[in-house]
Design an enzyme around this catalytic site. Structure first.
Site, short mmCIF file in Angstrom:
data_model
loop_
_atom_site.label_atom_id
_atom_site.label_comp_id
_atom_site.label_asym_id
_atom_site.label_seq_id
_atom_site.Cartn_x
_atom_site.Cartn_y
_atom_site.Cartn_z
N ASP A 13 114.69 57.72 -61.97
CA ASP A 13 116.30 57.78 -62.74
C ASP A 13 116.92 56.71 -62.82
O ASP A 13 118.16 57.51 -62.69
CB ASP A 13 117.26 59.12 -62.62
CG ASP A 13 116.65 60.48 -61.89
OD1 ASP A 13 116.04 60.78 -63.62
OD2 ASP A 13 116.32 60.98 -60.94
N LYS A 16 115.53 54.57 -67.16
CA LYS A 16 114.01 53.94 -68.52
C LYS A 16 114.00 54.21 -69.32
O LYS A 16 113.27 52.62 -70.16
CB LYS A 16 112.16 54.15 -67.43
CG LYS A 16 112.00 54.28 -66.41
CD LYS A 16 110.59 54.38 -65.89
CE LYS A 16 110.92 55.75 -64.96
NZ LYS A 16 111.82 56.18 -63.56
N GLY A 40 112.29 62.87 -67.33
CA GLY A 40 113.01 62.87 -68.60
C GLY A 40 114.12 62.16 -69.33
O GLY A 40 114.74 61.24 -68.38
N HIS A 41 114.04 61.87 -70.39
CA HIS A 41 114.88 60.42 -70.49
C HIS A 41 115.59 61.53 -71.92
O HIS A 41 115.12 61.46 -72.41
CB HIS A 41 113.76 59.77 -71.41
CG HIS A 41 112.96 58.78 -70.88
ND1 HIS A 41 113.38 58.54 -69.46
CD2 HIS A 41 111.83 58.37 -71.11
CE1 HIS A 41 111.64 57.99 -69.35
NE2 HIS A 41 110.85 58.10 -69.86
N GLN A 225 109.27 58.86 -62.96
CA GLN A 225 109.34 59.04 -61.93
C GLN A 225 109.59 57.50 -61.28
O GLN A 225 109.77 56.28 -61.96
CB GLN A 225 108.59 59.51 -60.50
CG GLN A 225 108.77 61.51 -61.16
CD GLN A 225 108.05 61.33 -61.78
OE1 GLN A 225 106.69 60.94 -62.00
NE2 GLN A 225 108.22 61.94 -63.04
#
Ligand code: IMP
Length: 429
Positions: A13, A16, A40-41, A225
């Protein structure tokens, strides 16, 4: 430089998504190499918000190719949902621009069921997984009973393999966890859809990437991650089931280590962690709440509030050493605006001794007392800064000290969620 690996230097988190999105503009290929839809982005492109978990964000740019390599574990339902959402928003998500490794392992419904049942039972000792079946899918891969995407080409044999892999798990789910069990007929009905819709995307991604390397095409390897969640180098067992370190590109994609030309580590200007596990600089006070609120620190995948704390140079330096980091990409510096002082942990004290590493045993890691340096903070709105000189002196001093303590120069600094809210300090590609 024609290829670059992007890793998270902390607990994931780090932001990225935005950095990958900026660098994708110059890249030809964006390749995911480990993890799954636990990542998740959230991206904002042309005013539209996208939440992606599996599909590489490169796909949002016309003409770019997204590759999901063999080291990734794929939940076909999630992949199809993402393809559908992107298509509905007018993007072209065809097998020409999205390539899926035929060797990637499939996250099956029983993996999700097992992940959730275990987390439900573990109570206090729970890892706080994302519940997406990531761990059980990697377990089956290591146990040699996993199903791979290429298995979708022959549904009879897919069924046989699924039944064999399920037998033990059904027993566990029913008798030990007292949980609902997935049904093989339902799985096969879903698999028929996966076959029809996903087989066209399957290919030998290793060979595709190798060819791109040989042709000197620009490749971005997108890690998921962060290093502290690495199954070998993180705070085991409070880790994910893959290797977010940069070297994992070699196995996840299938390329020689000498081919890696650059490593960029994402570092949030403070620290956050979701899920359980040691977090030496955690703040359970108003400053932690401030970071959570200002930084909107809630998980993209699960919506869980993230634990927040001061920047930990021990953690980031570990990532720099482990990954051969060339530059740091500092994100969310703007979130710290409004804090009178900023702290950076330089080392820890454990049983009266000064240490500069996180001990292997969780019980020791949890007892580490961070020792801080305190730097003056800043109050102005820095979101319009586009060069270092636009920042207040105190913010620049904080960045300089971070770079010095972590052992790598700055490559970029992000001062807001939009692409433009970035100070670029190095030319990539
Ligand atoms: P799993 O990967 O779902 O098995 O979860 C294992 C641990 O990694 C948990 O603490 C999760 O919260 C954490 N985790 C997994 N993926 C991410 C991510 O993308 N960002 C931050 N934490 C993650």
């Amino acid at each position: 430089m024609s290829n670059l690996v992007i890793v998270g230097a902390q607990w994931g988190d780090e932001g990225k998504g935005k950095v990958v999105d900026i660098l994708t503009q110059k890249a030809d290929l964006v390749v995911r190499f480990q993890g799954g839809n636990n990542a998740g982005h959230t991206l904002v492109v042309d005013g539209q918000k996208y939440a992606l978990h599996l599909v590489p964000s490169g796909i949002l740019h016309p003409g770019k190719i997204g590759v999901v390599a063999g080291g990734v574990v794929i939940d076909p339902e999630v992949l199809l949902e993402e393809i559908d959402t992107l298509t509905a928003r007018g993007l072209k998500v065809t097998p020409e621009v999205l390539l899926i490794s035929e060797k990637a392992h499939v996250i099956m419904p029983y993996h999700r069921a097992l992940d959730q049942a275990r987390e439900g039972l573990k109570g206090e000792g729970r890892i706080g997984t994302t519940g997406r079946g990531i761990g059980p899918a990697y377990e089956d891969k290591a146990s040699r009973i996993g199903l791979r995407m290429c298995d979708l080409r022959d549904l009879d044999s897919f069924r046989e393999k699924a039944e064999a892999a399920m037998a033990e798990k059904m027993h566990l789910l029913t008798h030990f966890y007292k949980a609902d069990t997935p049904n093989i007929d339902q799985i096969m009905a879903a698999a028929a859809v996966w076959q029809e819709r996903l087989v066209p995307y399957l290919t030998d991604t290793r060979m595709f990437v190798q060819k791109a390397l040989d042709e000197d095409r620009r490749i971005l390897f997108e890690g998921a991650q962060g290093i502290q969640l690495d199954i070998d180098h993180g705070s085991y067992p409070f880790v994910t089931s893959s290797n977010p370190v940069a070297g994992s590109v070699t196995t996840g994609v299938g390329l020689a280590p000498q081919k890696i030309q650059g490593v960029l580590a994402l570092v949030k200007a403070y620290s956050t962690r979701v899920g359980s596990g040691p977090f030496p600089t955690e703040l359970s006070d108003a400053t932690g709440d401030f970071m959570r609120k200002q930084g909107a620190e809630f998980g993209t995948t699960t919506g869980r509030p993230r634990r927040c704390g001061w920047l930990d140079a021990v953690v980031v330096k570990t990532a720099v050493d482990l990954c051969g980091v060339d530059h740091l990409a500092v994100t969310k510096l703007d979130v710290l605006s409004g804090l009178g002082e900023l702290k950076i942990a330089t080392h820890y004290m454990l049983d009266g001794e000064k240490i500069d590493f996180i001990p292997a045993e969780v019980k020791d890691a949890e007892r580490c007392q961070p020792v801080y340096e305190t730097w003056p903070g800043f109050f102005s709105d820095i979101s319009k800064a586009r060069k270092l000189e636009d920042l207040p002196d105190t913010a620049r001093r904080y960045l300089d000290r971070m770079s010095e303590l972590c052992g790598a120069p700055l490559g970029l600094v992000s001062v807001g969620p939009d692409r433009e809210q970035t100070i670029m300090l190095h030319e990539y590609f």
